[in-house]
Design a protein around this motif. Structure first.
Motif, PDB file in Angstrom:
ATOM      1  N   LYS A   1      15.658  47.921  -0.230  1.00 38.39           N
ATOM      2  CA  LYS A   1      16.374  47.062  -1.204  1.00 38.39           C
ATOM      3  C   LYS A   1      15.476  45.910  -1.639  1.00 38.39           C
ATOM      4  CE  LYS A   1      20.304  47.512  -2.069  1.00 38.39           C
ATOM      5  NZ  LYS A   1      21.537  48.104  -1.707  1.00 38.39           N
TER       6      LYS A   1
ATOM      7  N   GLU B   1      28.571  43.449  -1.868  1.00 36.91           N
ATOM      8  CA  GLU B   1      28.974  44.751  -2.421  1.00 36.91           C
ATOM      9  C   GLU B   1      27.803  45.727  -2.408  1.00 36.91           C
ATOM     10  OE1 GLU B   1      29.777  41.860  -3.723  1.00 36.91           O
ATOM     11  OE2 GLU B   1      31.566  41.953  -5.013  1.00 36.91           O
ATOM     12  N   SER B   2      26.611  45.211  -2.711  1.00 29.22           N
ATOM     13  CA  SER B   2      25.457  46.101  -2.886  1.00 29.22           C
ATOM     14  C   SER B   2      24.750  46.436  -1.574  1.00 29.22           C
ATOM     15  CB  SER B   2      24.477  45.488  -3.895  1.00 29.22           C
ATOM     16  OG  SER B   2      24.119  44.199  -3.478  1.00 29.22           O
TER      17      SER B   2
END
Ligand code: CP
Length: 312
Positions: free
Chosen positions: A5, A12-13
């Motif tokens: 990431k 949320e992600s």
């Protein structure tokens, strides 16, 4: 897991696996702060920009300490000390910072969505240090780290979040984070401070404080965010405190080993009495201690510390 990431923008992600990886990494890095020489070379040669447009004590200082403990160079700028005051736009400011080749930009801003906007406009990894009423992911992660440390798990725990839910990015991020990790989340607030439709997040909503903390394993108290309120949302502070303030007497309704949390800054005598804030179950300063380790983990993962460790 290998970290992939690029940005840390909200809860949320982040997947359950990513949250677990962050918490595990933070657990591993925590002991560095207990050493005589609190520094490792993991992010030597990396540069972290701390771009804070809102006041902050805990978040700004702990990101700064976290960068330094990993040997990264940390540079702090604020709105008032930057060329924003001369009319430069935020995006232009971020592009100019990017041109100086930092490895991470940590940003706090009063407008929701600013970190996301910057993540679209610059190639540097962005970490959200709090944006308006939207999200405060590093706070939720350090809260989860603290609860996991004290209780040994997150799954199945009963968490009551009490106070100004409407205006709280901490509440929003914790609701999403704790729910993802299998905790039962209950919310209590005056009707004027409870967002409509919040039940859709899978939480239980009540306006009765005692009902929310009945049998709770963890109680998270929130400050009234007066800086984000347009109108008076409660009659008097005294009345608010009587109905929604945590006291030792009220704590008897929760589990005997209940953990008391607060993201800070505290308003003693308003949302929490001094004796409850300083009681044996209080983890408020443990949250702050863990904030350094958790932010070390975020910088380590986002700035490529894993790849550096492989190189060494
Ligand atoms: N919890 C928190 O975000 O505190 P600061 O505003 O002091 O950073």
């Amino acid at each position: 897991m290998m970290w992939s990431k690029k940005h840390i923008l909200d809860m949320e992600s982040l997947s359950v696996e990513e949250i677990t990886a962050i918490l595990d990494t933070a657990d591993g890095l925590k002991e560095i702060s207990q050493r005589t020489i609190k520094k490792v070379p993991t992010l030597r040669g990396k540069t972290v920009v701390l771009f804070f447009h809102e006041p902050s004590t805990r978040t700004r200082v702990s990101f700064d300490i976290a960068a330094k403990r990993l040997s990264a160079d940390a540079i702090s700028i604020s709105a008032s000390s930057s060329s924003l005051v001369k009319g430069e736009t935020l995006v232009d400011t971020a592009r100019n910072l990017e041109a100086m080749k930092p490895d991470v930009i940590v940003i706090r801003h009063s407008s929701a969505g600013t970190p996301f906007l910057l993540s679209q406009k610059v190639s540097t990894p962005i970490i959200n240090a709090g944006d308006g009423m939207h999200a405060h992911p590093s706070q939720a992660l350090l809260d989860m780290m603290t609860v996991r440390e004290v209780k040994g798990r997150l799954n199945g725990l009963r968490l009551a979040i009490v106070g100004d839910i409407s205006h709280s990015r901490v509440a929003r991020s914790n609701i999403i984070g704790f729910s993802k990790m299998g905790a039962e989340v209950r919310l209590a607030a005056p009707p004027t401070m409870m967002p409509t439709g919040i039940e859709s997040f899978g939480v239980t909503v009540t306006y009765d404080f005692d009902e929310a903390i009945d049998g709770a394993d963890v109680i998270m108290m929130l400050r009234i965010q007066k800086e984000r309120q347009r109108n008076f949302l409660f009659p008097t502070e005294r009345e608010y405190s009587r109905r929604y303030g945590l006291t030792l007497e009220r704590l008897k309704k929760a589990q005997p080993d209940v953990t008391i949390m607060h993201p800070g800054p505290l308003n003693r005598g308003v949302e929490i009495s001094p004796d409850a804030a300083d009681s044996v179950g209080s983890a408020i300063l443990d949250q702050v201690t863990n904030g350094v380790a958790l932010r070390m983990a975020l910088l380590y993962l986002v700035a490529g510390g894993m790849r550096n460790a492989d190189d060494h």
